[in-house]
Design a protein around this motif. Structure first.
Motif, PDB file in Angstrom:
ATOM      1  N   ARG A   4       0.833  -1.208   0.000  1.00  0.00           N
ATOM      2  CA  ARG A   4       0.000   0.000   0.000  1.00  0.00           C
ATOM      3  C   ARG A   4       0.864   1.254   0.000  1.00  0.00           C
ATOM      4  O   ARG A   4       0.617   2.198  -0.739  1.00  0.00           O
ATOM      5  CB  ARG A   4      -0.920  -0.014   1.225  1.00  0.00           C
ATOM      6  N   GLN A   5       1.900   1.266   0.836  1.00  0.00           N
ATOM      7  CA  GLN A   5       2.798   2.413   0.878  1.00  0.00           C
ATOM      8  C   GLN A   5       3.508   2.583  -0.462  1.00  0.00           C
ATOM      9  O   GLN A   5       3.684   3.707  -0.948  1.00  0.00           O
ATOM     10  CB  GLN A   5       3.820   2.228   2.001  1.00  0.00           C
ATOM     11  N   SER A   6       3.899   1.472  -1.083  1.00  0.00           N
ATOM     12  CA  SER A   6       4.587   1.543  -2.368  1.00  0.00           C
ATOM     13  C   SER A   6       3.689   2.130  -3.451  1.00  0.00           C
ATOM     14  O   SER A   6       4.135   2.922  -4.282  1.00  0.00           O
ATOM     15  CB  SER A   6       5.059   0.142  -2.778  1.00  0.00           C
ATOM     16  N   ILE A   7       2.405   1.745  -3.448  1.00  0.00           N
ATOM     17  CA  ILE A   7       1.472   2.265  -4.441  1.00  0.00           C
ATOM     18  C   ILE A   7       1.313   3.767  -4.281  1.00  0.00           C
ATOM     19  O   ILE A   7       1.296   4.516  -5.272  1.00  0.00           O
ATOM     20  CB  ILE A   7       0.119   1.542  -4.328  1.00  0.00           C
ATOM     21  N   LEU A   8       1.208   4.238  -3.055  1.00  0.00           N
ATOM     22  CA  LEU A   8       1.086   5.684  -2.832  1.00  0.00           C
ATOM     23  C   LEU A   8       2.316   6.417  -3.357  1.00  0.00           C
ATOM     24  O   LEU A   8       2.203   7.476  -3.982  1.00  0.00           O
ATOM     25  CB  LEU A   8       0.892   5.965  -1.343  1.00  0.00           C
ATOM     26  N   GLU A   9       3.490   5.862  -3.122  1.00  0.00           N
ATOM     27  CA  GLU A   9       4.714   6.514  -3.593  1.00  0.00           C
ATOM     28  C   GLU A   9       4.770   6.530  -5.114  1.00  0.00           C
ATOM     29  O   GLU A   9       5.205   7.514  -5.725  1.00  0.00           O
ATOM     30  CB  GLU A   9       5.935   5.810  -2.999  1.00  0.00           C
ATOM     31  N   LEU A  10       4.339   5.446  -5.760  1.00  0.00           N
ATOM     32  CA  LEU A  10       4.330   5.405  -7.217  1.00  0.00           C
ATOM     33  C   LEU A  10       3.386   6.452  -7.796  1.00  0.00           C
ATOM     34  O   LEU A  10       3.736   7.177  -8.724  1.00  0.00           O
ATOM     35  CB  LEU A  10       3.912   4.012  -7.707  1.00  0.00           C
ATOM     36  N   THR A  11       2.174   6.535  -7.248  1.00  0.00           N
ATOM     37  CA  THR A  11       1.190   7.454  -7.821  1.00  0.00           C
ATOM     38  C   THR A  11       1.557   8.911  -7.552  1.00  0.00           C
ATOM     39  O   THR A  11       1.212   9.789  -8.339  1.00  0.00           O
ATOM     40  CB  THR A  11      -0.219   7.153  -7.275  1.00  0.00           C
ATOM     41  N   ARG A  12       2.266   9.170  -6.465  1.00  0.00           N
ATOM     42  CA  ARG A  12       2.755  10.537  -6.251  1.00  0.00           C
ATOM     43  C   ARG A  12       3.800  10.887  -7.310  1.00  0.00           C
ATOM     44  O   ARG A  12       3.852  12.005  -7.804  1.00  0.00           O
ATOM     45  CB  ARG A  12       3.357  10.656  -4.846  1.00  0.00           C
ATOM     46  N   LYS A  13       4.604   9.904  -7.672  1.00  0.00           N
ATOM     47  CA  LYS A  13       5.622  10.129  -8.708  1.00  0.00           C
ATOM     48  C   LYS A  13       4.970  10.397 -10.055  1.00  0.00           C
ATOM     49  O   LYS A  13       5.414  11.224 -10.837  1.00  0.00           O
ATOM     50  CB  LYS A  13       6.542   8.907  -8.792  1.00  0.00           C
ATOM     51  N   TRP A  14       3.871   9.668 -10.334  1.00  0.00           N
ATOM     52  CA  TRP A  14       3.187   9.822 -11.620  1.00  0.00           C
ATOM     53  C   TRP A  14       2.323  11.081 -11.695  1.00  0.00           C
ATOM     54  O   TRP A  14       1.932  11.509 -12.773  1.00  0.00           O
ATOM     55  CB  TRP A  14       2.266   8.630 -11.867  1.00  0.00           C
ATOM     56  N   ASN A  15       1.952  11.635 -10.519  1.00  0.00           N
ATOM     57  CA  ASN A  15       0.981  12.741 -10.479  1.00  0.00           C
ATOM     58  C   ASN A  15      -0.359  12.357 -11.101  1.00  0.00           C
ATOM     59  O   ASN A  15      -1.124  13.206 -11.541  1.00  0.00           O
ATOM     60  CB  ASN A  15       1.528  13.987 -11.182  1.00  0.00           C
ATOM     61  N   LEU A  16      -0.617  11.059 -11.167  1.00  0.00           N
ATOM     62  CA  LEU A  16      -1.898  10.545 -11.645  1.00  0.00           C
ATOM     63  C   LEU A  16      -2.280  11.035 -13.039  1.00  0.00           C
ATOM     64  O   LEU A  16      -3.440  11.321 -13.314  1.00  0.00           O
ATOM     65  CB  LEU A  16      -3.018  10.880 -10.651  1.00  0.00           C
ATOM     66  N   HIS A  17      -1.324  11.185 -13.928  1.00  0.00           N
ATOM     67  CA  HIS A  17      -1.640  11.514 -15.322  1.00  0.00           C
ATOM     68  C   HIS A  17      -1.981  10.214 -16.047  1.00  0.00           C
ATOM     69  O   HIS A  17      -1.100   9.457 -16.450  1.00  0.00           O
ATOM     70  CB  HIS A  17      -0.453  12.219 -15.995  1.00  0.00           C
ATOM     71  N   ILE A  18      -3.268   9.970 -16.226  1.00  0.00           N
ATOM     72  CA  ILE A  18      -3.749   8.699 -16.744  1.00  0.00           C
ATOM     73  C   ILE A  18      -4.576   8.958 -17.994  1.00  0.00           C
ATOM     74  O   ILE A  18      -5.337   9.923 -18.046  1.00  0.00           O
ATOM     75  CB  ILE A  18      -4.637   8.000 -15.700  1.00  0.00           C
ATOM     76  N   PRO A  19      -4.457   8.121 -19.028  1.00  0.00           N
ATOM     77  CA  PRO A  19      -5.321   8.279 -20.201  1.00  0.00           C
ATOM     78  C   PRO A  19      -6.791   8.244 -19.810  1.00  0.00           C
ATOM     79  O   PRO A  19      -7.175   7.656 -18.801  1.00  0.00           O
ATOM     80  CB  PRO A  19      -4.943   7.073 -21.077  1.00  0.00           C
ATOM     81  N   CYS A  20      -7.635   8.871 -20.621  1.00  0.00           N
ATOM     82  CA  CYS A  20      -9.038   9.060 -20.268  1.00  0.00           C
ATOM     83  C   CYS A  20      -9.870   7.792 -20.404  1.00  0.00           C
ATOM     84  O   CYS A  20     -10.907   7.663 -19.768  1.00  0.00           O
ATOM     85  CB  CYS A  20      -9.662  10.164 -21.136  1.00  0.00           C
TER      86      CYS A  20
END
Length: 281
Positions: free
Chosen positions: A234-250
């Motif tokens: 869970r902690q790893s997922i949060l760190e990954l998504t912070r790195k990505w800034n949640l820029h996800i295709p629509c």
């Protein structure tokens, strides 16, 4: 298997790696009567380069130490235990699957071996580690998992031991789990409090992804401490998504987000992506 004995008078004994086998315990052992015990769980992965890796094992050591304090079991040296585990996996490395969908499960376990009845701080304990091969927890053919939520059952509460990895937290969940199956669901969505706060989802990490009131994407999960178990993944997922800034295709965002998280995590675990999160055996 790896065994390390402890006593209040002599301290920690030298670690011993020996063939897997049964153990002998005193019938009054307080781990059996009063639940003075805990465990951890992590995996060794065989990478595409044939090297073995552990995923963020020091976080498991830290969490195990926190659980030990709560159970009044003795402290231990995190680095030394991790080195013992590394050596055990190295000896049994032929058991690590040659697969990108399976690994070698590592189960450190810490139990009181106090040989007398009475609710008290143990003067004897045993820390041991066993191994087994493990694949996917769920059926890969299932497109989605169904969750069953009923506020009549509570897995953890403030001031309790829900943030520690103790066996009692899992034994008390069995009735709800089998009731979930009776209702055609695969896992329990655990709720807490009169307002039915979401805490955990059975054997999984849980995240909520939505568009907020100002049109921004957000990813949230229950707190990593408090009444629920702080999860390494869970902690790893949060760190990954912070790195990505949640820029996800629509298109189909939730599916693409979960697939992207799963791919990056497995790429790290199997050595396809270099990361400080892995520990070489």
């Amino acid at each position: 298997m790896l065994t390390i004995e402890w006593s209040a008078t002599e301290g920690w004994q030298a670690p011993l790696i020996k063939p897997f086998g049964n153990m002998s315990l005193h019938p009054a052992c307080s781990s059996l009567h009063y639940g003075v015990q805990l465990f951890e769980g992590l995996k060794a992965y065989r990478g595409d380069d044939n090297r073995l890796r552990l995923f963020r094992p020091m976080l498991n050591m830290n969490r195990m130490s926190k659980s030990a304090r709560r159970a009044c079991l003795p402290t231990f040296d995190h680095s030394e235990l991790l080195e013992c585990i590394r050596r055990l996996v190295e000896i049994d490395q032929d058991w690590v699957p040659h697969s990108d969908s399976a690994g070698l499960y590592i189960r450190p376990t810490f139990i009181s071996t106090e040989p007398s009845l009475g609710v008290k701080k143990p003067g004897h304990a045993l820390l041991y580690v066993i191994l087994c091969q493990a694949g996917s927890y769920f059926n890969n053919e299932a497109e989605a998992l169904s969750l069953w939520a009923d506020p009549k059952y509570t897995r953890a509460w403030e001031g309790g031991t829900g943030d520690c990895k103790m066996g009692g937290n899992y034994g008390c969940s069995l009735l709800a789990q089998y009731e979930a199956v009776d209702y055609g669901c695969q896992q329990v969505l655990w709720l807490y409090g009169e307002d039915h706060q979401i805490t955990e989802a059975g054997t999984m990490n849980i995240f909520l992804h939505w568009i907020n009131e100002i049109g921004e994407e957000e990813l949230a999960t229950p707190p990593l401490d408090g009444i629920i178990l702080p999860g390494v993944t869970r902690q790893s997922i949060l760190e990954l998504t912070r790195k990505w800034n949640l820029h996800i295709p629509c298109q189909d965002k939730n599916t693409q987000l979960t697939s992207r998280i799963a791919k990056e995590l497995t790429d790290i675990q199997y050595g396809r992506i270099h990361s400080d999160w892995t520990f070489l055996v």
